[in-house]
Motif scaffolding. Structure first.
Motif, short mmCIF file in Angstrom:
data_model
loop_
_atom_site.label_atom_id
_atom_site.label_comp_id
_atom_site.label_asym_id
_atom_site.label_seq_id
_atom_site.Cartn_x
_atom_site.Cartn_y
_atom_site.Cartn_z
N ALA A 38 0.85 -1.09 -0.21
CA ALA A 38 0.11 -0.22 -0.10
C ALA A 38 0.61 1.14 0.25
N GLY A 39 2.18 1.32 0.01
CA GLY A 39 2.95 2.28 -0.06
C GLY A 39 3.23 2.80 1.27
N LEU A 40 2.80 2.13 2.35
CA LEU A 40 3.04 2.77 3.78
C LEU A 40 4.38 2.66 4.38
N HIS A 41 4.89 3.60 5.14
CA HIS A 41 6.01 3.44 5.69
C HIS A 41 5.98 2.98 7.09
N SER A 42 7.16 2.49 7.66
CA SER A 42 7.08 1.86 8.91
C SER A 42 7.11 3.19 10.06
N ILE A 43 6.93 2.68 11.08
CA ILE A 43 7.21 3.90 12.22
C ILE A 43 8.71 4.53 12.14
N TYR A 44 9.70 3.54 12.13
CA TYR A 44 11.02 4.08 12.29
C TYR A 44 11.49 4.74 10.90
N GLU A 45 10.69 4.32 9.66
CA GLU A 45 11.00 5.00 8.67
C GLU A 45 10.65 6.46 8.36
N LEU A 46 9.51 6.81 9.18
CA LEU A 46 8.92 7.89 9.38
C LEU A 46 9.65 8.77 10.39
N ILE A 47 9.83 8.16 11.39
CA ILE A 47 10.78 9.17 12.33
C ILE A 47 12.32 9.26 12.02
N GLU A 48 12.76 8.45 11.24
CA GLU A 48 14.17 8.68 10.58
C GLU A 48 13.99 9.84 9.78
N HIS A 49 12.88 9.65 8.69
CA HIS A 49 12.57 11.00 7.62
C HIS A 49 12.41 12.21 8.45
N LEU A 50 11.80 12.30 9.44
CA LEU A 50 11.36 13.25 10.21
C LEU A 50 12.76 14.21 10.90
N ARG A 51 13.45 12.93 11.18
CA ARG A 51 14.77 13.51 11.92
C ARG A 51 15.80 14.23 10.58
N ILE A 52 15.84 13.41 9.60
CA ILE A 52 16.65 14.01 8.36
C ILE A 52 16.06 15.10 7.80
N ALA A 53 14.64 15.31 7.69
CA ALA A 53 14.45 16.45 7.04
C ALA A 53 14.66 17.64 8.00
N GLN A 54 14.35 17.37 9.35
CA GLN A 54 14.44 18.76 10.08
C GLN A 54 15.85 18.75 10.27
N GLU A 55 16.76 18.01 10.23
CA GLU A 55 18.54 18.35 10.45
C GLU A 55 18.60 19.15 9.20
N ASP A 56 18.23 18.52 8.08
CA ASP A 56 18.58 19.27 6.78
C ASP A 56 18.01 21.02 6.73
N ILE A 57 16.65 21.08 7.19
CA ILE A 57 16.40 22.33 7.07
C ILE A 57 17.10 23.27 8.32
N LEU A 58 17.52 22.70 9.42
CA LEU A 58 17.98 23.66 10.45
C LEU A 58 19.42 23.97 9.82
N CYS A 59 20.22 22.91 9.32
CA CYS A 59 21.64 23.29 8.69
C CYS A 59 21.56 24.12 7.55
N TYR A 60 20.57 24.05 6.67
CA TYR A 60 20.42 24.87 5.65
C TYR A 60 20.22 26.28 6.25
N THR A 61 19.42 26.44 7.34
CA THR A 61 19.28 27.66 7.66
C THR A 61 20.57 28.31 8.42
N LEU A 62 21.17 27.47 9.06
CA LEU A 62 22.46 28.02 9.99
C LEU A 62 23.69 28.01 9.15
N ASP A 63 24.01 27.02 8.44
CA ASP A 63 25.24 26.91 7.68
C ASP A 63 25.35 27.04 6.20
N PRO A 64 25.99 28.11 5.86
CA PRO A 64 26.13 28.40 4.24
C PRO A 64 26.89 27.28 3.79
N LEU A 65 27.52 26.35 4.07
CA LEU A 65 28.36 25.47 3.57
C LEU A 65 27.40 24.24 3.55
N TRP A 66 26.13 23.90 3.99
CA TRP A 66 25.43 22.77 4.27
C TRP A 66 25.20 22.19 2.91
#
Length: 155
Positions: A38-66
């Protein structure tokens, strides 16, 4: 405005908090994808996706070399690898750590949240903070849905 943004990042009120969404997940269900095919993710996949995306947005915001991960594969954990307790704990700890850093950014009154990020392609600090809050709310709701489908939700 800063107080409202912090409330939005922490969740609650109209949104579930990450703590509520992550609490009480049975270890044997963390990596299970409900409704195979059905194309649904596992709970872990969703949590890790949240972590990766949040880290990316945070680092993009703070680090010009990110450098952001490759889209879309870099925003999701590798499939087929066994989920260890260490990976699980690291995903959750990383998510909460970066949430604290984002809240610290909001609390920093030396930053004009309406200002454009100097290296940010015209994006403002406020836009990035709202992007994180919106993205997190969306996927936290998905975690609740997956937990309901797996019979692991008491809400």
């Amino acid at each position: 405005m800063r107080k409202n943004l912090i409330e939005l990042l922490r969740g609650g009120q109209a949104h579930i908090t990450a703590k509520e969404a992550f609490s009480g997940i049975k270890p044997e269900l963390r990596a299970v994808r409900p409704a195979a095919g059905a194309g649904l993710h596992s709970i872990y996949e969703l949590i890790e996706h949240l972590r990766i995306a949040q880290e990316d947005i945070l680092c993009y915001t703070l680090d010009p070399l990110w450098k952001s991960p490759d889209w879309p594969d870099g925003y999701w954990p590798s499939t087929g690898k066994r989920l260890t307790e260490e990976k699980w704990d690291s995903a959750i700890a990383g998510f909460f750590h970066d949430t604290k850093v984002l809240i610290g950014l909001v609390q920093d009154t030396s930053i004009d949240l309406n200002a454009k990020i100097p290296h940010g392609n015209g994006h403002t600090y406020l836009r990035e903070i709202l992007l994180v809050a919106d993205h997190n709310a969306y996927h936290l709701a998905q975690i609740v849905l997956i937990r309901k489908l797996l019979g692991n939700w008491q809400g």
